[in-house]
Scaffold this active site. Structure first.
Site, PDB file in Angstrom:
ATOM      1  N   SER A 156      -6.270  -9.569   6.943  1.00  0.00           N
ATOM      2  CA  SER A 156      -5.752  -9.885   8.052  1.00  0.00           C
ATOM      3  C   SER A 156      -4.996 -11.571   7.886  1.00  0.00           C
ATOM      4  CB  SER A 156      -6.665 -10.074   9.062  1.00  0.00           C
ATOM      5  OG  SER A 156      -7.079  -8.539   9.088  1.00  0.00           O
ATOM      6  N   HIS A 203      -8.739  -3.629  -5.888  1.00  0.00           N
ATOM      7  CA  HIS A 203      -8.633  -3.794  -4.488  1.00  0.00           C
ATOM      8  C   HIS A 203      -9.622  -2.842  -4.010  1.00  0.00           C
ATOM      9  CE1 HIS A 203      -6.948  -3.065  -0.533  1.00  0.00           C
ATOM     10  NE2 HIS A 203      -6.349  -4.040  -0.712  1.00  0.00           N
ATOM     11  N   LYS A 217       0.697  -1.265  -0.028  1.00  0.00           N
ATOM     12  CA  LYS A 217       0.130   0.025  -0.007  1.00  0.00           C
ATOM     13  C   LYS A 217       0.928   1.335   0.024  1.00  0.00           C
ATOM     14  CE  LYS A 217      -3.508  -2.532   2.419  1.00  0.00           C
ATOM     15  NZ  LYS A 217      -4.834  -2.622   3.113  1.00  0.00           N
ATOM     16  N   GLY A 268      -7.547  -5.249   6.956  1.00  0.00           N
ATOM     17  CA  GLY A 268      -6.810  -4.293   7.859  1.00  0.00           C
ATOM     18  C   GLY A 268      -7.566  -4.212   9.367  1.00  0.00           C
ATOM     19  N   GLU A 322     -11.021 -11.114  -1.099  1.00  0.00           N
ATOM     20  CA  GLU A 322     -10.608 -10.320  -0.037  1.00  0.00           C
ATOM     21  C   GLU A 322     -11.795  -9.670   0.637  1.00  0.00           C
ATOM     22  OE1 GLU A 322      -6.371  -8.767  -0.040  1.00  0.00           O
ATOM     23  OE2 GLU A 322      -7.393  -7.423  -1.342  1.00  0.00           O
TER      24      GLU A 322
HETATM   25  C1  PEP Z   1      -5.060  -6.145   1.774  1.00  0.00           C
HETATM   26  O1  PEP Z   1      -4.845  -4.728   1.549  1.00  0.00           O
HETATM   27  O2  PEP Z   1      -5.008  -6.489   0.520  1.00  0.00           O
HETATM   28  C2  PEP Z   1      -4.920  -6.891   2.902  1.00  0.00           C
HETATM   29  C3  PEP Z   1      -5.315  -7.966   2.787  1.00  0.00           C
HETATM   30  O3  PEP Z   1      -4.627  -6.187   3.879  1.00  0.00           O
HETATM   31  P1  PEP Z   1      -4.352  -6.831   5.488  1.00  0.00           P
HETATM   32  O4  PEP Z   1      -3.569  -8.197   5.183  1.00  0.00           O
HETATM   33  O5  PEP Z   1      -3.665  -6.065   6.297  1.00  0.00           O
HETATM   34  O6  PEP Z   1      -5.672  -7.057   5.953  1.00  0.00           O
END
Ligand code: PEP
Length: 257
Positions: free
Chosen positions: A214, A96, A11, A174, A168
Site C-alpha cells: 500500500s 510474491h 500484476k 492491496g 512486503e
Molecule cells: C504488491 O503487490 O507487491 C503490492 C505491494 O501491492 P500494493 O502496493 O497494491 O499493496
C-alpha cells in the site's frame, strides 16, 4: 551507496494499449540522470515490446512477475528464466505473497526459482513478509527469517550481491493499510542483521531492500526516509502514471536531501 529503486508490480492488470501508454508516460516524465532505478514488473506477454519502449531512458528496467523453477521441458504454460533472459529481461519477482498463497509456492520451490534466475543472469527480487496473525502473535521476525533462510540464503555471497529483497507484509498488500515507518524500518534492519549473520556486514550494508504494501503518493516520502528502506515495490499505485511518478519524485527528493 545502496541502489535506490522504485518498482511497479502491475500484476494481472492493463490491456496491451494501456500498458504501452503507461510505460511511455513514465519514460517521458522521468529525468535521465536524477532518478532512482525504475523497474516495471509487467505481465509476460508485454515484456518484449516494453523493452524497446524503455530503451531510451537508462533509469528503466523490466521485470517478470514470476518464472518457472525448471530450466526447460514439458511444463505447459510455464515461462523459464532462460527465456526471460533471452529477450533482455534483467529482473524477476520471486516469492510474491500472491504466488505463495494463491499458487502454493513453497520455500523449496522458491529456492529453485532463485537458482534458475541466477543461472540465467537474472536479478531476483525476493519477496518476504508475514501474515497479520503472525505479526499479532509476535512471530513476524521469525517468519521473515525462515523465508529468507529457506528460500534465498544458501546462494553464494557473490550471487547474493546481485539480489534485491522486498519486504512486503501480507496484511499491507492491496489493503490500503501500510506498515508504519517504524515497523518498516525495524523489519528492514532485522533483514540486514540476518544477512550480516549469514554472509557479511559488508553485504548487509550494500544490498537494496524495498518496502511493499500500500505504498502511495502520500506515504512514500515518509517510508523512503527510513534509513534501511531503499525504495518501494508498488502494486495498485503503479498503475496510475501520475501517482507512480509522484512516488518516483518522492524517492528523488529523499535521495538528494
Ligand atoms: C504488491 O503487490 O507487491 C503490492 C505491494 O501491492 P500494493 O502496493 O497494491 O499493496
Amino acid at each position: 551507496m545502496r541502489k535506490k529503486i522504485v518498482a511497479g508490480n502491475w500484476k494481472m492488470n492493463l490491456s496491451y494499449a494501456e500498458a504501452m501508454s503507461l510505460a511511455d508516460a513514465l519514460v517521458n516524465a522521468v529525468e535521465e540522470n536524477a532518478s532512482p532505478d525504475i523497474i516495471l514488473a509487467s505481465p509476460f506477454i508485454y515484456l518484449h515490446e516494453l523493452i524497446s519502449r524503455i530503451q531510451g531512458n537508462p533509469n528503466f528496467y523490466m521485470a517478470a512477475q514470476n518464472c518457472s523453477e525448471h530450466q526447460k521441458g514439458a511444463f505447459t504454460g510455464e515461462v523459464s528464466a532462460p527465456m526471460l533472459a533471452s529477450i533482455g529481461i534483467e529482473h524477476v519477482l520471486i516469492g510474491h505473497s500472491e504466488r505463495r498463497t494463491l499458487y502454493g509456492e513453497s520455500d523449496v520451490v522458491l529456492r529453485s526459482k532463485v537458482d534458475r534466475a541466477i543461472e540465467s543472469g537474472l536479478i531476483p527480487i525476493f519477496c518476504c513478509g508475514e501474515m497479520l496473525a503472525e505479526r499479532n502473535a509476535g512471530s513476524h521476525f521469525q517468519r521473515v527469517a525462515d523465508q529468507l533462510n529457506n528460500g534465498l540464503f544458501g546462494i553464494s555471497e557473490k550471487q547474493m550481491k546481485e539480489c534485491i529483497i522486498a519486504y512486503e507484509p501480507v496484511w499491507a498488500i492491496g489493503t490500503g493499510v501500510t506498515a508504519s515507518s517504524e515497523q518498516a524500518q525495524e523489519m528492514h534492519a532485522f533483514i540486514r542483521s540476518e544477512i550480516a549473520k549469514k554472509y557479511s556486514a559488508e553485504l548487509a550494508d550494500t544490498i537494496s531492500i524495498l518496502y511493499g504494501g500500500s505504498v502511495n503518493a502520500q506515504n512514500a516520502a515518509e517510508l523512503f526516509t527510513c534509513k534501511d528502506v531503499d525504495g518501494g515495490l508498488v502494486g495498485g499505485a503503479s498503475l496510475k502514471s501520475a501517482e507512480f511518478i509522484s512516488i518516483i519524485r518522492a524517492m528523488e527528493s529523499v535521495s538528494t536531501n
